[in-house]
Write a protein that holds these residues in place. Structure first.
Motif, PDB file in Angstrom:
ATOM      1  N   SER A  55     -51.581 -19.704 -38.155  1.00 19.21           N
ATOM      2  CA  SER A  55     -52.367 -20.766 -38.792  1.00 19.21           C
ATOM      3  C   SER A  55     -52.548 -20.462 -40.280  1.00 19.21           C
ATOM      4  O   SER A  55     -52.326 -19.346 -40.743  1.00 19.21           O
ATOM      5  N   ALA A  56     -52.960 -21.511 -41.018  1.00 20.16           N
ATOM      6  CA  ALA A  56     -53.146 -21.385 -42.461  1.00 20.16           C
ATOM      7  C   ALA A  56     -54.392 -22.155 -42.859  1.00 20.16           C
ATOM      8  O   ALA A  56     -54.504 -23.355 -42.590  1.00 20.16           O
ATOM      9  N   ALA A  57     -55.342 -21.460 -43.491  1.00 23.35           N
ATOM     10  CA  ALA A  57     -56.607 -22.090 -43.864  1.00 23.35           C
ATOM     11  C   ALA A  57     -56.967 -21.749 -45.294  1.00 23.35           C
ATOM     12  O   ALA A  57     -56.731 -20.628 -45.762  1.00 23.35           O
ATOM     13  N   LEU A  58     -57.533 -22.719 -45.988  1.00 27.16           N
ATOM     14  CA  LEU A  58     -58.076 -22.539 -47.330  1.00 27.16           C
ATOM     15  C   LEU A  58     -59.557 -22.873 -47.260  1.00 27.16           C
ATOM     16  O   LEU A  58     -59.925 -23.997 -46.900  1.00 27.16           O
ATOM     17  N   ILE A  59     -60.402 -21.896 -47.584  1.00 28.20           N
ATOM     18  CA  ILE A  59     -61.854 -22.045 -47.450  1.00 28.20           C
ATOM     19  C   ILE A  59     -62.494 -21.928 -48.825  1.00 28.20           C
ATOM     20  O   ILE A  59     -62.210 -20.996 -49.578  1.00 28.20           O
ATOM     21  N   THR A  60     -63.368 -22.879 -49.141  1.00 24.37           N
ATOM     22  CA  THR A  60     -64.076 -22.854 -50.409  1.00 24.37           C
ATOM     23  C   THR A  60     -65.498 -23.361 -50.198  1.00 24.37           C
ATOM     24  O   THR A  60     -65.907 -23.648 -49.065  1.00 24.37           O
ATOM     25  N   THR A  61     -66.268 -23.445 -51.266  1.00 21.95           N
ATOM     26  CA  THR A  61     -67.640 -23.933 -51.206  1.00 21.95           C
ATOM     27  C   THR A  61     -67.828 -25.007 -52.264  1.00 21.95           C
ATOM     28  O   THR A  61     -67.155 -25.001 -53.294  1.00 21.95           O
ATOM     29  N   PRO A  62     -68.749 -25.953 -52.050  1.00 21.95           N
ATOM     30  CA  PRO A  62     -68.936 -27.039 -53.010  1.00 21.95           C
ATOM     31  C   PRO A  62     -69.686 -26.641 -54.273  1.00 21.95           C
ATOM     32  O   PRO A  62     -69.662 -27.382 -55.263  1.00 21.95           O
ATOM     33  N   PHE A  86     -61.785 -18.939 -51.377  1.00 23.29           N
ATOM     34  CA  PHE A  86     -62.113 -19.267 -52.756  1.00 23.29           C
ATOM     35  C   PHE A  86     -63.543 -19.796 -52.892  1.00 23.29           C
ATOM     36  O   PHE A  86     -63.752 -20.965 -53.253  1.00 23.29           O
ATOM     37  N   PRO A  87     -64.547 -18.983 -52.621  1.00 28.65           N
ATOM     38  CA  PRO A  87     -65.924 -19.451 -52.829  1.00 28.65           C
ATOM     39  C   PRO A  87     -66.226 -19.630 -54.310  1.00 28.65           C
ATOM     40  O   PRO A  87     -65.640 -18.944 -55.157  1.00 28.65           O
ATOM     41  N   GLN A  88     -67.122 -20.569 -54.621  1.00 28.06           N
ATOM     42  CA  GLN A  88     -67.629 -20.669 -55.981  1.00 28.06           C
ATOM     43  C   GLN A  88     -68.447 -19.413 -56.285  1.00 28.06           C
ATOM     44  O   GLN A  88     -68.669 -18.561 -55.426  1.00 28.06           O
ATOM     45  N   GLU A  89     -68.951 -19.296 -57.494  1.00 27.98           N
ATOM     46  CA  GLU A  89     -69.591 -18.059 -57.936  1.00 27.98           C
ATOM     47  C   GLU A  89     -70.911 -17.784 -57.217  1.00 27.98           C
ATOM     48  O   GLU A  89     -71.588 -18.688 -56.720  1.00 27.98           O
ATOM     49  N   ASN A  90     -71.254 -16.501 -57.172  1.00 26.53           N
ATOM     50  CA  ASN A  90     -72.592 -16.056 -56.764  1.00 26.53           C
ATOM     51  C   ASN A  90     -73.428 -15.820 -58.021  1.00 26.53           C
ATOM     52  O   ASN A  90     -72.963 -15.169 -58.957  1.00 26.53           O
ATOM     53  N   ILE A  91     -74.647 -16.345 -58.035  1.00 25.03           N
ATOM     54  CA  ILE A  91     -75.552 -16.151 -59.172  1.00 25.03           C
ATOM     55  C   ILE A  91     -76.749 -15.335 -58.696  1.00 25.03           C
ATOM     56  O   ILE A  91     -77.482 -15.760 -57.799  1.00 25.03           O
ATOM     57  N   PHE A  92     -76.934 -14.164 -59.285  1.00 22.64           N
ATOM     58  CA  PHE A  92     -78.027 -13.278 -58.910  1.00 22.64           C
ATOM     59  C   PHE A  92     -79.144 -13.407 -59.945  1.00 22.64           C
ATOM     60  O   PHE A  92     -78.990 -12.972 -61.096  1.00 22.64           O
ATOM     61  N   ILE A 121     -55.140 -14.414 -49.864  1.00 24.35           N
ATOM     62  CA  ILE A 121     -55.381 -14.566 -51.296  1.00 24.35           C
ATOM     63  C   ILE A 121     -56.835 -15.012 -51.441  1.00 24.35           C
ATOM     64  O   ILE A 121     -57.263 -15.957 -50.767  1.00 24.35           O
ATOM     65  N   GLY A 122     -57.591 -14.323 -52.273  1.00 24.99           N
ATOM     66  CA  GLY A 122     -58.997 -14.712 -52.407  1.00 24.99           C
ATOM     67  C   GLY A 122     -59.645 -14.079 -53.612  1.00 24.99           C
ATOM     68  O   GLY A 122     -59.039 -13.276 -54.327  1.00 24.99           O
ATOM     69  N   TRP A 123     -60.896 -14.473 -53.834  1.00 25.77           N
ATOM     70  CA  TRP A 123     -61.641 -13.926 -54.971  1.00 25.77           C
ATOM     71  C   TRP A 123     -63.120 -13.905 -54.689  1.00 25.77           C
ATOM     72  O   TRP A 123     -63.625 -14.554 -53.770  1.00 25.77           O
ATOM     73  N   GLU A 124     -63.819 -13.109 -55.495  1.00 26.42           N
ATOM     74  CA  GLU A 124     -65.283 -13.124 -55.560  1.00 26.42           C
ATOM     75  C   GLU A 124     -65.668 -13.108 -57.032  1.00 26.42           C
ATOM     76  O   GLU A 124     -65.189 -12.273 -57.801  1.00 26.42           O
ATOM     77  N   ILE A 125     -66.536 -14.041 -57.413  1.00 26.43           N
ATOM     78  CA  ILE A 125     -66.994 -14.176 -58.794  1.00 26.43           C
ATOM     79  C   ILE A 125     -68.507 -14.026 -58.793  1.00 26.43           C
ATOM     80  O   ILE A 125     -69.203 -14.784 -58.110  1.00 26.43           O
TER      81      ILE A 125
END
Length: 280
Positions: free
Chosen positions: A81-88, A117-123, A144-148
């Motif tokens: 399977s192939a999934a692309l996960i992100t946040t609004p 590919f989540p959007q950024e985390n703001i602390f 393939i992914g990231w954390e910002i």
């Protein structure tokens, strides 16, 4: 779409929420076969803008995480399977009165590919948070992914002057570690060293597996075309690692998107198709 539990739970000091997702390949496309949720974590309906790949948006309706919250996210891919996960939108971690908040993310790819590919985390200043992400790969699975991450809100001159941010990132293949990464920030001083963040409030990491020197060259070309950005890439045992330090989450995201668009065709055999929500 599988099972769903929508009960809400609040522990003694905050929300306890979990979301478990299972993806399978059926009838020519990836489908969300299993969904189990508890508390304020949810998903929008799935999209298939490029045919077989399942695009999915994670939702956290309260809009922020406070001290004592515990959020657990689990996603499993099987059957090629192939999934692309992100946040609004960004995830905001607010000031804590004392209790630590935890967000624990376990991503398992038994076969196929996941793009995370989540959007950024703001602390926010005063937050106490542990953010732990573990990626489990089996065989020739792709990721393939990231954390910002943004320490404070540099756009309004706000810095992370107190609190505790504990960032943990790990990726394994066949139960053997490819990368173990940890960063702990407790005050301004812990952000200023040349071996840490060089006084930059935004720190971001991008990962891509089964990469070669060809993908490394493509990624470094993007870094060279943006000499004003503190952006660098390395390749170790097939794992492409990108690092960004700077003042802007938007800059980090745009650079990582450019990199993804450049390397996706050769790693996954597909041209890049951006999630619709990125254009809103």
């Amino acid at each position: 779409m599988g099972s769903q539990a929508a009960t809400t739970s609040v522990n003694e000091t905050g929300w306890a929420a979990s979301l478990r997702l299972g993806f399978e390949h059926a009838r020519g496309k990836t489908v969300l076969r299993h969904r189990e949720q508890r508390g304020p974590l949810a998903v929008q309906r799935t999209f298939h803008p490029e045919g077989d790949v399942c695009h999915l948006y994670l939702l956290h309706p309260p809009g922020g995480v406070v001290g004592g919250d515990r959020l657990e996210i689990e996603a499993n891919l099987t059957d090629k399977s192939a999934a692309l996960i992100t946040t609004p939108g960004a995830t905001k971690f607010y000031r804590s009165a004392g209790a630590q908040a935890k967000q624990i993310q376990n991503l398992a790819i038994d076969s196929g590919s996941m793009e995370w590919f989540p959007q950024e985390n703001i602390f926010f200043p005063g937050a106490r948070i542990q953010l732990s992400t573990t990626i489990h790969l089996n065989g020739d699975a792709h990721f393939i992914g990231w954390e910002i991450n943004s320490l404070g809100r540099p756009t309004v001159g706000e810095r992370f002057e107190q609190g505790e941010v504990d960032l943990r990132l790990r990726i394994n293949r066949d139960q053997r570690p490819l990368l173990i990464d940890r960063l702990v920030i407790t005050d301004i001083e812990s952000q200023q060293g040349t071996a840490t963040l060089r006084d930059c409030p935004v720190v971001a990491t991008m990962l891509a597996t089964t990469a070669t020197s060809d993908e490394l060259e493509l990624a470094r070309k993007i870094a060279q075309e943006n000499p004003d950005a503190n952006l660098g890439f390395t390749l170790v045992d097939g794992l492409l690692v990108g690092r960004y330090l700077g003042e802007s989450t938007e800059k980090a995201r745009n650079l990582f998107i450019q990199t993804w668009m450049a390397i996706r065709p050769s790693i996954l055999g597909r041209d890049a198709v951006a999630p619709r929500i990125w254009a809103t």
